[in-house]
Write a protein that holds these residues in place. Structure first.
Motif, PDB file in Angstrom:
ATOM      1  N   THR A 124     -62.282  19.499  17.065  1.00 37.36           N
ATOM      2  CA  THR A 124     -60.956  19.153  17.590  1.00 37.36           C
ATOM      3  C   THR A 124     -59.953  20.286  17.410  1.00 37.36           C
ATOM      4  N   GLU A 125     -60.252  21.240  16.538  1.00 33.67           N
ATOM      5  CA  GLU A 125     -59.346  22.364  16.321  1.00 33.67           C
ATOM      6  C   GLU A 125     -59.190  23.241  17.573  1.00 33.67           C
ATOM      7  N   LEU A 126     -60.064  23.068  18.548  1.00 33.43           N
ATOM      8  CA  LEU A 126     -59.965  23.861  19.774  1.00 33.43           C
ATOM      9  C   LEU A 126     -58.646  23.648  20.518  1.00 33.43           C
ATOM     10  N   SER A 127     -57.970  22.536  20.281  1.00 29.55           N
ATOM     11  CA  SER A 127     -56.681  22.303  20.952  1.00 29.55           C
ATOM     12  C   SER A 127     -55.503  22.902  20.180  1.00 29.55           C
ATOM     13  N   THR A 128     -55.672  23.188  18.914  1.00 29.47           N
ATOM     14  CA  THR A 128     -54.569  23.654  18.060  1.00 29.47           C
ATOM     15  C   THR A 128     -53.932  24.965  18.523  1.00 29.47           C
ATOM     16  N   PRO A 129     -54.696  25.977  18.942  1.00 27.02           N
ATOM     17  CA  PRO A 129     -54.024  27.210  19.393  1.00 27.02           C
ATOM     18  C   PRO A 129     -53.029  26.960  20.525  1.00 27.02           C
ATOM     19  N   TYR A 153     -50.069  22.939  30.017  1.00 30.37           N
ATOM     20  CA  TYR A 153     -51.233  22.347  30.683  1.00 30.37           C
ATOM     21  C   TYR A 153     -52.488  22.523  29.835  1.00 30.37           C
ATOM     22  N   ALA A 154     -52.694  23.720  29.298  1.00 33.77           N
ATOM     23  CA  ALA A 154     -53.872  23.988  28.465  1.00 33.77           C
ATOM     24  C   ALA A 154     -53.870  23.091  27.229  1.00 33.77           C
ATOM     25  N   MET A 155     -52.692  22.912  26.638  1.00 35.24           N
ATOM     26  CA  MET A 155     -52.581  22.041  25.470  1.00 35.24           C
ATOM     27  C   MET A 155     -52.938  20.599  25.844  1.00 35.24           C
ATOM     28  N   GLY A 156     -52.371  20.106  26.921  1.00 33.45           N
ATOM     29  CA  GLY A 156     -52.643  18.735  27.340  1.00 33.45           C
ATOM     30  C   GLY A 156     -54.104  18.501  27.666  1.00 33.45           C
ATOM     31  N   ILE A 157     -54.691  19.417  28.421  1.00 38.79           N
ATOM     32  CA  ILE A 157     -56.100  19.279  28.810  1.00 38.79           C
ATOM     33  C   ILE A 157     -57.009  19.382  27.595  1.00 38.79           C
ATOM     34  N   SER A 158     -56.795  20.405  26.765  1.00 36.30           N
ATOM     35  CA  SER A 158     -57.667  20.578  25.594  1.00 36.30           C
ATOM     36  C   SER A 158     -57.494  19.427  24.602  1.00 36.30           C
ATOM     37  N   PHE A 159     -56.260  18.974  24.402  1.00 38.14           N
ATOM     38  CA  PHE A 159     -56.024  17.855  23.495  1.00 38.14           C
ATOM     39  C   PHE A 159     -56.749  16.607  24.006  1.00 38.14           C
ATOM     40  N   PHE A 160     -56.645  16.347  25.300  1.00 34.87           N
ATOM     41  CA  PHE A 160     -57.309  15.182  25.880  1.00 34.87           C
ATOM     42  C   PHE A 160     -58.824  15.284  25.741  1.00 34.87           C
ATOM     43  N   LEU A 161     -59.381  16.454  26.039  1.00 36.76           N
ATOM     44  CA  LEU A 161     -60.837  16.614  26.001  1.00 36.76           C
ATOM     45  C   LEU A 161     -61.413  16.566  24.592  1.00 36.76           C
ATOM     46  N   VAL A 162     -60.823  17.312  23.657  1.00 33.31           N
ATOM     47  CA  VAL A 162     -61.456  17.407  22.335  1.00 33.31           C
ATOM     48  C   VAL A 162     -60.982  16.344  21.349  1.00 33.31           C
ATOM     49  N   ARG A 163     -59.836  15.738  21.599  1.00 31.00           N
ATOM     50  CA  ARG A 163     -59.349  14.725  20.652  1.00 31.00           C
ATOM     51  C   ARG A 163     -59.436  13.304  21.211  1.00 31.00           C
ATOM     52  N   GLY A 166     -63.035  13.280  22.852  1.00 30.04           N
ATOM     53  CA  GLY A 166     -63.948  13.747  21.803  1.00 30.04           C
ATOM     54  C   GLY A 166     -64.206  12.746  20.705  1.00 30.04           C
ATOM     55  N   MET A 167     -63.235  11.918  20.354  1.00 33.83           N
ATOM     56  CA  MET A 167     -63.437  10.958  19.260  1.00 33.83           C
ATOM     57  C   MET A 167     -64.559   9.958  19.575  1.00 33.83           C
ATOM     58  N   PRO A 168     -64.501   9.243  20.696  1.00 31.09           N
ATOM     59  CA  PRO A 168     -65.620   8.335  21.000  1.00 31.09           C
ATOM     60  C   PRO A 168     -66.929   9.091  21.227  1.00 31.09           C
ATOM     61  N   TRP A 169     -66.850  10.294  21.796  1.00 30.54           N
ATOM     62  CA  TRP A 169     -68.037  11.102  22.053  1.00 30.54           C
ATOM     63  C   TRP A 169     -68.744  11.430  20.745  1.00 30.54           C
ATOM     64  N   ARG A 170     -67.963  11.785  19.708  1.00 33.86           N
ATOM     65  CA  ARG A 170     -68.550  12.082  18.401  1.00 33.86           C
ATOM     66  C   ARG A 170     -69.275  10.855  17.853  1.00 33.86           C
ATOM     67  N   ARG A 171     -68.655   9.715  18.015  1.00 28.92           N
ATOM     68  CA  ARG A 171     -69.259   8.486  17.509  1.00 28.92           C
ATOM     69  C   ARG A 171     -70.587   8.220  18.222  1.00 28.92           C
ATOM     70  N   LEU A 172     -70.612   8.437  19.527  1.00 29.42           N
ATOM     71  CA  LEU A 172     -71.852   8.243  20.278  1.00 29.42           C
ATOM     72  C   LEU A 172     -72.935   9.223  19.839  1.00 29.42           C
ATOM     73  N   LEU A 173     -72.546  10.481  19.606  1.00 30.69           N
ATOM     74  CA  LEU A 173     -73.525  11.483  19.180  1.00 30.69           C
ATOM     75  C   LEU A 173     -74.149  11.141  17.825  1.00 30.69           C
TER      76      LEU A 173
END
Length: 176
Positions: A124-129, A153-163, A166-173
């Motif tokens: 999830t740190e990928l959205s922090t920069p 835009y980059a912040m919004g997209i990355s935050f949506f994708l990785v956080r 990403g949260m339910p995706w991690r649980r599925l993995l």
């Protein structure tokens, strides 16, 4: 970071110690996020699950380095927030967050089966920069610039994708 921004952007860096502390912590946060974000992508792309069969219950040398680096970052940032607590908002929640994160990273260093779970959270740190770049642009008076718009835009997209995704995706993995 203090010396770099004092030379590169003296008018934006400011004279108030609160302002300097904020700049310094965000610079270090950005570096940490880039290193750990890329580190987790590297581990996931090259070692898991291809080698170990799972994203969650695995161990790798690079994964241990990323966890150790993150534990050090959170301990150091904890110390900064504790010492300069008057300059921060949400001090208690920040200190609690840092304690939990550093503890998780340290546990993963001694219990290899938890390393993958920790790396999935570090992803999830990928959205922090992008969050920090947007803040830097606001602080330097570039709110109307094309770079501010792009970073937003980059912040919004990355935050949506990785956080958010990403949260339910991690649980599925972890529960395949």
């Amino acid at each position: 970071s203090h010396l770099v921004f004092r030379v590169v952007m003296p008018e934006s860096y400011g004279e108030r110690s609160q302002h300097k502390i904020e700049w310094n912590t965000r610079i270090v946060s950005t570096i940490h996020a880039i290193v750990t974000g890329l580190g987790t992508v590297f581990v996931f792309a090259t070692e898991m699950p291809h080698v170990w069969g799972s994203y969650c219950f695995t161990h790798s040398f690079i994964g241990k380095l990323v966890s150790a680096y993150s534990a050090g970052y959170f301990v150091a940032d904890f110390a900064i927030v504790a010492v300069f607590h008057r300059h921060f908002t949400s001090v208690l929640s920040t200190l609690l967050h840092h304690t939990m994160a550093a503890g998780a990273f340290m546990i993963s260093l001694h219990k290899p089966s938890s390393e993958g779970v920790v790396l999935l959270f570090l992803f999830t740190e990928l959205s922090t920069p992008f969050v920090n770049i947007r803040w830097f642009l606001l602080e330097t008076g570039h709110k109307e610039s094309v770079w501010f718009t792009r970073s937003s835009y980059a912040m919004g997209i990355s935050f949506f994708l990785v956080r958010i995704i990403g949260m339910p995706w991690r649980r599925l993995l972890c529960h395949q």
